[in-house]
Scaffold this active site. Structure first.
Site, PDB file in Angstrom:
ATOM      1  CG  PHE A   1       1.279   3.014  11.721  1.00  0.00           C
ATOM      2  CD1 PHE A   1       1.997   3.116  12.909  1.00  0.00           C
ATOM      3  CD2 PHE A   1       1.795   2.207  10.696  1.00  0.00           C
ATOM      4  CE1 PHE A   1       3.203   2.432  13.080  1.00  0.00           C
ATOM      5  CE2 PHE A   1       2.988   1.529  10.864  1.00  0.00           C
ATOM      6  CZ  PHE A   1       3.699   1.650  12.051  1.00  0.00           C
TER       7      PHE A   1
ATOM      8  CG  ASP B   1     -12.670  13.051   1.647  1.00  0.00           C
ATOM      9  OD1 ASP B   1     -11.680  12.711   0.971  1.00  0.00           O
ATOM     10  OD2 ASP B   1     -13.749  12.423   1.643  1.00  0.00           O
ATOM     11  CB  ILE B   2      -7.169  13.861   0.113  1.00  0.00           C
ATOM     12  CG1 ILE B   2      -7.461  12.360   0.071  1.00  0.00           C
ATOM     13  CG2 ILE B   2      -6.204  14.222   1.245  1.00  0.00           C
ATOM     14  CD1 ILE B   2      -6.276  11.524  -0.414  1.00  0.00           C
TER      15      ILE B   2
ATOM     16  CB  ALA C   1      -4.475  10.864   3.293  1.00  0.00           C
TER      17      ALA C   1
ATOM     18  CB  THR D   1       2.972   0.296  -0.625  1.00  0.00           C
ATOM     19  OG1 THR D   1       3.179  -1.082  -0.361  1.00  0.00           O
ATOM     20  CG2 THR D   1       1.960   0.387  -1.755  1.00  0.00           C
ATOM     21  CG  ASP D   2       6.894  -3.511  -0.332  1.00  0.00           C
ATOM     22  OD1 ASP D   2       5.684  -3.368  -0.038  1.00  0.00           O
ATOM     23  OD2 ASP D   2       7.662  -4.265   0.305  1.00  0.00           O
TER      24      ASP D   2
ATOM     25  CE1 TYR E   1      -2.597   0.440   0.454  1.00  0.00           C
ATOM     26  CE2 TYR E   1      -1.149  -1.455   0.256  1.00  0.00           C
ATOM     27  CZ  TYR E   1      -1.352  -0.139   0.616  1.00  0.00           C
ATOM     28  OH  TYR E   1      -0.321   0.602   1.137  1.00  0.00           O
TER      29      TYR E   1
ATOM     30  CE  LYS F   1      -0.144   4.059  -1.494  1.00  0.00           C
ATOM     31  NZ  LYS F   1      -0.326   5.333  -0.726  1.00  0.00           N
TER      32      LYS F   1
ATOM     33  N   PRO G   1      -3.910 -15.444  14.419  1.00  0.00           N
ATOM     34  CG  PRO G   1      -5.451 -13.975  13.432  1.00  0.00           C
ATOM     35  CD  PRO G   1      -4.572 -14.153  14.632  1.00  0.00           C
TER      36      PRO G   1
ATOM     37  CE1 TYR H   1      -5.434 -13.741   7.908  1.00  0.00           C
ATOM     38  CE2 TYR H   1      -4.354 -12.356   6.264  1.00  0.00           C
ATOM     39  CZ  TYR H   1      -5.273 -12.515   7.287  1.00  0.00           C
ATOM     40  OH  TYR H   1      -6.027 -11.435   7.675  1.00  0.00           O
TER      41      TYR H   1
ATOM     42  CG  HIS I   1      -1.254 -14.118   1.235  1.00  0.00           C
ATOM     43  ND1 HIS I   1      -1.223 -14.889   2.372  1.00  0.00           N
ATOM     44  CD2 HIS I   1      -0.510 -13.028   1.510  1.00  0.00           C
ATOM     45  CE1 HIS I   1      -0.486 -14.288   3.290  1.00  0.00           C
ATOM     46  NE2 HIS I   1      -0.041 -13.157   2.783  1.00  0.00           N
TER      47      HIS I   1
HETATM   48  P1  NAD Z   1      -3.289   4.223   8.144  1.00  0.00           P
HETATM   49  O1  NAD Z   1      -4.424   3.439   7.552  1.00  0.00           O
HETATM   50  O2  NAD Z   1      -2.832   3.922   9.519  1.00  0.00           O
HETATM   51  O3  NAD Z   1      -3.664   5.787   8.128  1.00  0.00           O
HETATM   52  C1  NAD Z   1      -4.257   6.408   7.034  1.00  0.00           C
HETATM   53  C2  NAD Z   1      -4.698   7.798   7.459  1.00  0.00           C
HETATM   54  O4  NAD Z   1      -5.286   8.447   6.301  1.00  0.00           O
HETATM   55  C3  NAD Z   1      -5.755   7.797   8.555  1.00  0.00           C
HETATM   56  O5  NAD Z   1      -5.458   8.779   9.530  1.00  0.00           O
HETATM   57  C4  NAD Z   1      -7.047   8.150   7.817  1.00  0.00           C
HETATM   58  O6  NAD Z   1      -7.986   8.844   8.624  1.00  0.00           O
HETATM   59  C5  NAD Z   1      -6.519   9.041   6.685  1.00  0.00           C
HETATM   60  N1  NAD Z   1      -7.408   9.045   5.520  1.00  0.00           N
HETATM   61  C6  NAD Z   1      -7.985   7.981   4.906  1.00  0.00           C
HETATM   62  N2  NAD Z   1      -8.762   8.402   3.885  1.00  0.00           N
HETATM   63  C7  NAD Z   1      -8.653   9.759   3.842  1.00  0.00           C
HETATM   64  C8  NAD Z   1      -9.206  10.769   3.002  1.00  0.00           C
HETATM   65  N3  NAD Z   1     -10.039  10.475   1.994  1.00  0.00           N
HETATM   66  N4  NAD Z   1      -8.855  12.052   3.231  1.00  0.00           N
HETATM   67  C9  NAD Z   1      -8.023  12.395   4.260  1.00  0.00           C
HETATM   68  N5  NAD Z   1      -7.500  11.477   5.097  1.00  0.00           N
HETATM   69  C10 NAD Z   1      -7.804  10.189   4.874  1.00  0.00           C
HETATM   70  O7  NAD Z   1      -2.112   4.097   7.089  1.00  0.00           O
HETATM   71  P2  NAD Z   1      -0.536   4.019   7.335  1.00  0.00           P
HETATM   72  O8  NAD Z   1      -0.165   2.630   7.628  1.00  0.00           O
HETATM   73  O9  NAD Z   1      -0.151   5.116   8.251  1.00  0.00           O
HETATM   74  O10 NAD Z   1      -0.007   4.348   5.861  1.00  0.00           O
HETATM   75  C11 NAD Z   1       0.256   5.687   5.450  1.00  0.00           C
HETATM   76  C12 NAD Z   1       0.728   5.677   4.015  1.00  0.00           C
HETATM   77  O11 NAD Z   1       1.895   4.864   3.896  1.00  0.00           O
HETATM   78  C13 NAD Z   1      -0.297   5.087   3.048  1.00  0.00           C
HETATM   79  O12 NAD Z   1      -0.286   5.851   1.878  1.00  0.00           O
HETATM   80  C14 NAD Z   1       0.220   3.675   2.778  1.00  0.00           C
HETATM   81  O13 NAD Z   1      -0.155   3.235   1.488  1.00  0.00           O
HETATM   82  C15 NAD Z   1       1.711   3.880   2.886  1.00  0.00           C
HETATM   83  N6  NAD Z   1       2.492   2.716   3.305  1.00  0.00           N
HETATM   84  C16 NAD Z   1       2.131   2.012   4.427  1.00  0.00           C
HETATM   85  C17 NAD Z   1       2.900   0.927   4.838  1.00  0.00           C
HETATM   86  C18 NAD Z   1       2.574   0.143   6.089  1.00  0.00           C
HETATM   87  O14 NAD Z   1       3.201  -0.897   6.349  1.00  0.00           O
HETATM   88  N7  NAD Z   1       1.638   0.584   6.918  1.00  0.00           N
HETATM   89  C19 NAD Z   1       4.019   0.549   4.092  1.00  0.00           C
HETATM   90  C20 NAD Z   1       4.356   1.292   2.948  1.00  0.00           C
HETATM   91  C21 NAD Z   1       3.584   2.367   2.580  1.00  0.00           C
HETATM   92  P1  TYD Z   2      -0.451  -7.065   6.862  1.00  0.00           P
HETATM   93  O1  TYD Z   2       0.087  -6.602   8.170  1.00  0.00           O
HETATM   94  O2  TYD Z   2      -1.924  -7.023   6.619  1.00  0.00           O
HETATM   95  O3  TYD Z   2       0.342  -6.264   5.737  1.00  0.00           O
HETATM   96  P2  TYD Z   2       0.384  -6.518   4.109  1.00  0.00           P
HETATM   97  O4  TYD Z   2      -0.725  -7.393   3.718  1.00  0.00           O
HETATM   98  O5  TYD Z   2       0.220  -5.119   3.617  1.00  0.00           O
HETATM   99  O6  TYD Z   2       1.738  -7.108   3.846  1.00  0.00           O
HETATM  100  O7  TYD Z   2       0.029  -8.560   6.652  1.00  0.00           O
HETATM  101  C1  TYD Z   2       1.402  -8.918   6.723  1.00  0.00           C
HETATM  102  C2  TYD Z   2       1.509 -10.387   6.390  1.00  0.00           C
HETATM  103  O8  TYD Z   2       0.894 -11.130   7.452  1.00  0.00           O
HETATM  104  C3  TYD Z   2       0.778 -10.781   5.127  1.00  0.00           C
HETATM  105  O9  TYD Z   2       1.523 -11.790   4.461  1.00  0.00           O
HETATM  106  C4  TYD Z   2      -0.544 -11.322   5.624  1.00  0.00           C
HETATM  107  C5  TYD Z   2      -0.202 -11.934   6.963  1.00  0.00           C
HETATM  108  N1  TYD Z   2      -1.272 -11.890   7.994  1.00  0.00           N
HETATM  109  C6  TYD Z   2      -1.568 -13.048   8.719  1.00  0.00           C
HETATM  110  O10 TYD Z   2      -0.960 -14.125   8.504  1.00  0.00           O
HETATM  111  N2  TYD Z   2      -2.544 -12.978   9.668  1.00  0.00           N
HETATM  112  C7  TYD Z   2      -3.235 -11.835   9.928  1.00  0.00           C
HETATM  113  O11 TYD Z   2      -4.156 -11.839  10.789  1.00  0.00           O
HETATM  114  C8  TYD Z   2      -2.901 -10.638   9.192  1.00  0.00           C
HETATM  115  C9  TYD Z   2      -3.639  -9.351   9.431  1.00  0.00           C
HETATM  116  C10 TYD Z   2      -1.894 -10.725   8.232  1.00  0.00           C
END
Ligand code: NAD
Ligand code: TYD
Length: 354
Positions: A10, A57-58, A80, A132-133, A158, A162, A213, A215, A293
């Site tokens: 993403f 793969d990293i 990744a 991440t935070d 998770y 991290k 849904p 939570y 949670h």
């Molecule tokens: P995501 O799950 O959408 O994507 C992760 C990507 O990493 C995928 O393309 C997957 O194929 C690849 N990947 C997984 N394992 C791998 C491996 N062993 N080797 C190579 N590639 C691998 O994640 P995202 O939401 O895009 O998050 C990206 C980064 O940002 C992560 O490090 C996450 O911790 C961090 N982050 C995410 C959020 C959020 O809200 N999504 C917020 C803060 C930080």
């Molecule tokens: P999520 O998008 O999984 O991100 P994170 O757990 O990394 O914060 O969840 C965001 C918030 O929404 C979290 O408090 C959990 C809640 N949640 C629901 O209430 N229902 C759902 O189906 C999901 C996936 C998350």
């Protein structure tokens, strides 16, 4: 040339697309293509020689060494990871492997490469670790937001993985002098997010007439940032951040989950009213809470603003509207990622009838 890991996920894919929209510096994109990685997102770059995709793969040191030797990047942006808290509760092992062992393997390969660089390139090289935070744990309602000095207190597999990876990054700077940067960002939302996270899951479920849904009591708070703003922050940090430092990134948008889902339903009611005329809010169901949670996350993004001059461009309202419109316009992308594996996950997490 820059090396991006996880650039089919993403945030990584949004970063790659935006980078190549705004400059011509090539990217080598190393991604294992787990369930969360999707080359469809990068389809527009299929014939673009500035983008080199490598299925790697990293945790594979040899493959990483080869990438560094061939492409000689000036910077690494490390996205990744296994990223979904609920999946980490069902299967923490993969999180330890990719997030900790994988980050360590990448850091060590980067160090070996960096050690051999000529002095000027060694000086300007950067390793940006995207974190991440959630590493800071959970806040009470009256607590101040997380800043760069908040102690780590991860609560989920998770966030623990991290946090461990952040510590390795810190140690590689402190011990070996590798010019690292770490960013700790709040919850992202936007185009191309896999529909297992709250916002894309709610949009896609709403449109499919399924339950939304929520939570527990729905009062858990998250601090939301539009993905394009996260990407602009990362560009700022990689260009201007001070090696060895960490930067918190957030959008000053704290919301209770139930308020997020309500707003999302209201925007959908306006953009795509249901056939019956009933509000999408009718599909909301409070479900069993996530174990452990975290109650509240909030980011104090003062530092990146005052020291590096970064500000988010989107408010929650503008960003959410853009996101919803994107999901309405890109149903083929959603259908492409909601494969058998995805349906199995939804069945396991929310029950078969949903
Ligand atoms: P995501 O799950 O959408 O994507 C992760 C990507 O990493 C995928 O393309 C997957 O194929 C690849 N990947 C997984 N394992 C791998 C491996 N062993 N080797 C190579 N590639 C691998 O994640 P995202 O939401 O895009 O998050 C990206 C980064 O940002 C992560 O490090 C996450 O911790 C961090 N982050 C995410 C959020 C959020 O809200 N999504 C917020 C803060 C930080
Ligand atoms: P999520 O998008 O999984 O991100 P994170 O757990 O990394 O914060 O969840 C965001 C918030 O929404 C979290 O408090 C959990 C809640 N949640 C629901 O209430 N229902 C759902 O189906 C999901 C996936 C998350």
């Amino acid at each position: 040339m820059i090396l991006v890991t996880g650039g089919a996920g993403f945030i990584g894919a949004n970063f790659v697309l935006e980078w190549l929209r705004s400059c011509d510096e090539p990217i080598v994109n190393a991604d294992k293509l787990t369930y969360a990685g999707n080359l469809r997102t990068l389809q527009s770059l299929e014939h673009d020689s500035r983008h080199v995709f490598a299925r790697v793969d990293i945790c594979d040191r040899q493959a990483l060494d080869a990438l560094f030797a061939v492409h000689r990047p000036r910077a690494v942006l490390h996205f990744a990871a296994e990223s979904h808290v609920d999946r980490s509760i069902h299967g923490p092992g993969e999180f330890l492997q990719t997030n900790v062992v994988g980050t360590f393997t990448l850091l060590d390969a980067a160090r070996a490469y960096w050690n051999e660089l000529p002095a000027a390139q060694k000086e300007s090289f950067r390793f940006l670790h995207v974190s991440t935070d959630e590493v800071f744990g959970s806040l009470q309602s009256a607590d101040p937001a997380f800043n760069e000095r908040t102690p780590y207190a991860p609560n989920s597999p998770y966030s623990a993985s991290k946090a461990a990876s952040d510590h390795f990054v810190r140690a590689y700077h402190h011990t070996y002098g590798l010019p690292t940067l770490t960013t700790n960002c709040s919850n992202n939302y936007g185009p191309y997010q896999f529909p297992e996270k709250l916002i894309p899951l709610s949009i896609t479920h709403a449109l499919a007439g399924k339950q939304l849904p929520v939570y527990g009591d729905g009062k858990n708070m998250r601090d939301w940032l539009y993905v394009g703003d996260h990407c602009s922050a990362l560009r700022t940090v990689v260009e201007r951040g001070v090696p060895g430092e960490t930067y918190n990134i957030g959008g000053w948008n704290e919301k209770a989950n139930i308020d997020v889902v309500h707003t999302l339903c209201d925007v959908l009611d306006e953009l795509r009213p249901t056939a019956s005329g009933a509000s999408y809010r009718k599909q909301i169901e409070f479900v069993k809470d996530r174990p452990g949670h975290d109650r509240r996350y909030a980011i104090d993004a003062t530092r990146i603003g005052s020291e590096l001059g970064w500000r988010p461009a989107e408010t929650f309202d503008t960003g959410l509207r853009k996101t919803i419109q994107w999901y309405l316009n890109n149903t083929a992308w959603v259908e492409g990622v909601t494969s058998g594996d995805y349906r199995n996950w939804i069945d396991m997490q929310y029950g078969h009838s949903r």
